[in-house]
Scaffold this motif. Structure first.
Motif, short mmCIF file in Angstrom:
data_model
loop_
_atom_site.label_atom_id
_atom_site.label_comp_id
_atom_site.label_asym_id
_atom_site.label_seq_id
_atom_site.Cartn_x
_atom_site.Cartn_y
_atom_site.Cartn_z
N GLU A 176 0.83 -1.20 0.00
CA GLU A 176 0.00 0.00 0.00
C GLU A 176 0.87 1.26 0.00
N GLY A 177 0.54 2.19 -0.90
CA GLY A 177 1.21 3.47 -0.93
C GLY A 177 2.52 3.51 -1.70
N VAL A 178 2.86 2.41 -2.42
CA VAL A 178 4.09 2.41 -3.21
C VAL A 178 3.77 2.17 -4.67
N ASP A 179 4.75 2.44 -5.53
CA ASP A 179 4.55 2.29 -6.96
C ASP A 179 4.71 0.85 -7.44
N PHE A 180 5.64 0.12 -6.84
CA PHE A 180 5.86 -1.27 -7.26
C PHE A 180 6.22 -2.12 -6.05
#
Length: 318
Positions: free
Chosen positions: A29-33
């Motif tokens: 959650e909350g990250v790009d990858f």
């Protein structure tokens, strides 16, 4: 924290092994990858052992750095990422493991991250595509491999690392008319070995043809098939590389490609595309020489992450 440990402050050989020394967390959650390992090799047809691929790739990846000079992009200036560890598969049980893989990849996608997956054998791409299609619908597939993996069965059973894309097409998980198989080579069971892939609508660029036309022409063919904004999944079997560059794999093929050609294909094919996932499969550490296959795998994954960062900077998409 969703950036790597600074290797100028903590030596690369210290700490718990994660991809590029990213934080190991349970949520994306909350990250790009999010990096995921899938240590599954029950569906191999020759040499097993690629269940140990994820840990070997993670170890090799500690040498990587953030900046890609080819694309002039720092991955972690543009993107955030984590290593979510491995999906707990069920050794010896394909369909039960497929359910766990689909669930694990779905969780990452639902949390808003792009899954970047280390195998494991190539059968794992089927449940991954099931998870991706639930969110994005059928994707365009860019498939780098020595083998087409479009057989319909092995020994009377449907699921094997050589049948993955037959069943993915049958299930409508990707769009063959927008998809390419690149580097396919080696002896086949019959002259009809590539018939299903071609008649389904995929562009099959054989290894022999790729050597003849070159990387630039192949990139142009790959890209022109993909409709703008179509979700794209990239799958890279390490045996796309020549056996001299990737001895650590279960079904090696001669007559293949260099690591330079692989990086060029990845970097130039994926710029500006709507990338929704990637896997790299079939690394078998026990057969490797001086870890060169794991280093190649880590570098190819780095190229994909560089494209995510480049696309986020230049197009606003990952």
């Amino acid at each position: 924290m969703s950036k790597p440990i600074n290797s100028l402050e903590s030596p690369r050989f210290c700490g718990v092994r994660t991809f590029m020394r990213l934080p190991n967390v349970a949520t994306a959650e909350g990250v790009d990858f999010a990096i995921l390992g899938v240590p599954f090799d029950t569906a191999t047809s020759y040499k097993p052992g690629c269940r140990f691929g994820p840990e070997s790739i993670r170890a090799a990846s500690s040498i990587l750095k953030n900046y890609n000079e080819v694309l002039d992009v720092d991955i972690f200036e543009e993107c955030t990422g984590v290593d979510c560890g491995d999906i707990d598969i069920v050794p010896g049980y394909l369909e039960e493991s497929f359910e766990k893989i689909e669930e694990g990849v779905s969780n990452v996608i639902q949390e808003g991250a792009v899954p970047v997956i280390m195998g494991g054998d190539h059968s794992i791409t089927l449940p991954e595509l099931r998870a991706v299609a639930k969110k994005h619908g059928p994707v365009a597939l860019i498939h780098f491999d020595a083998h087409s993996d479009t057989g319909n069965d092995y020994f009377g059973k449907p699921y094997n690392h050589g049948t993955t894309f037959h069943w993915a097409i049958k299930e409508g998980l990707f769009k063959p008319e927008e998809s390419s198989q690149v580097g396919i080579r080696g002896p086949l069971y019959s002259r009809d070995g590539l018939k299903f892939a071609r008649e389904s609508g995929m562009d099959v660029i054989t290894g022999w043809e790729l050597h003849h036309i070159g990387v630039e022409a192949a990139v142009e063919r790959i890209r022109r098939r993909i409709t703008p904004n179509t979700p794209v999944f990239v799958t890279f079997d390490i045996d796309f590389l020549d056996a001299a560059y990737a001895p650590g794999t279960g079904t090696p093929e001669i007559g293949g490609f260099t690591t330079h050609e692989a990086l060029k294909l990845m970097l130039e094919s994926c710029q500006g595309l709507n990338l929704v996932g990637m896997d790299l499969v079939e690394v078998l550490p026990e057969s490797d020489t001086a870890d060169i296959t794991s280093f190649a795998a880590a570098g190819i994954m780095h190229a994909f992450l560089s494209c995510l960062a480049y696309n986020k900077r230049h197009t606003g998409t990952e």
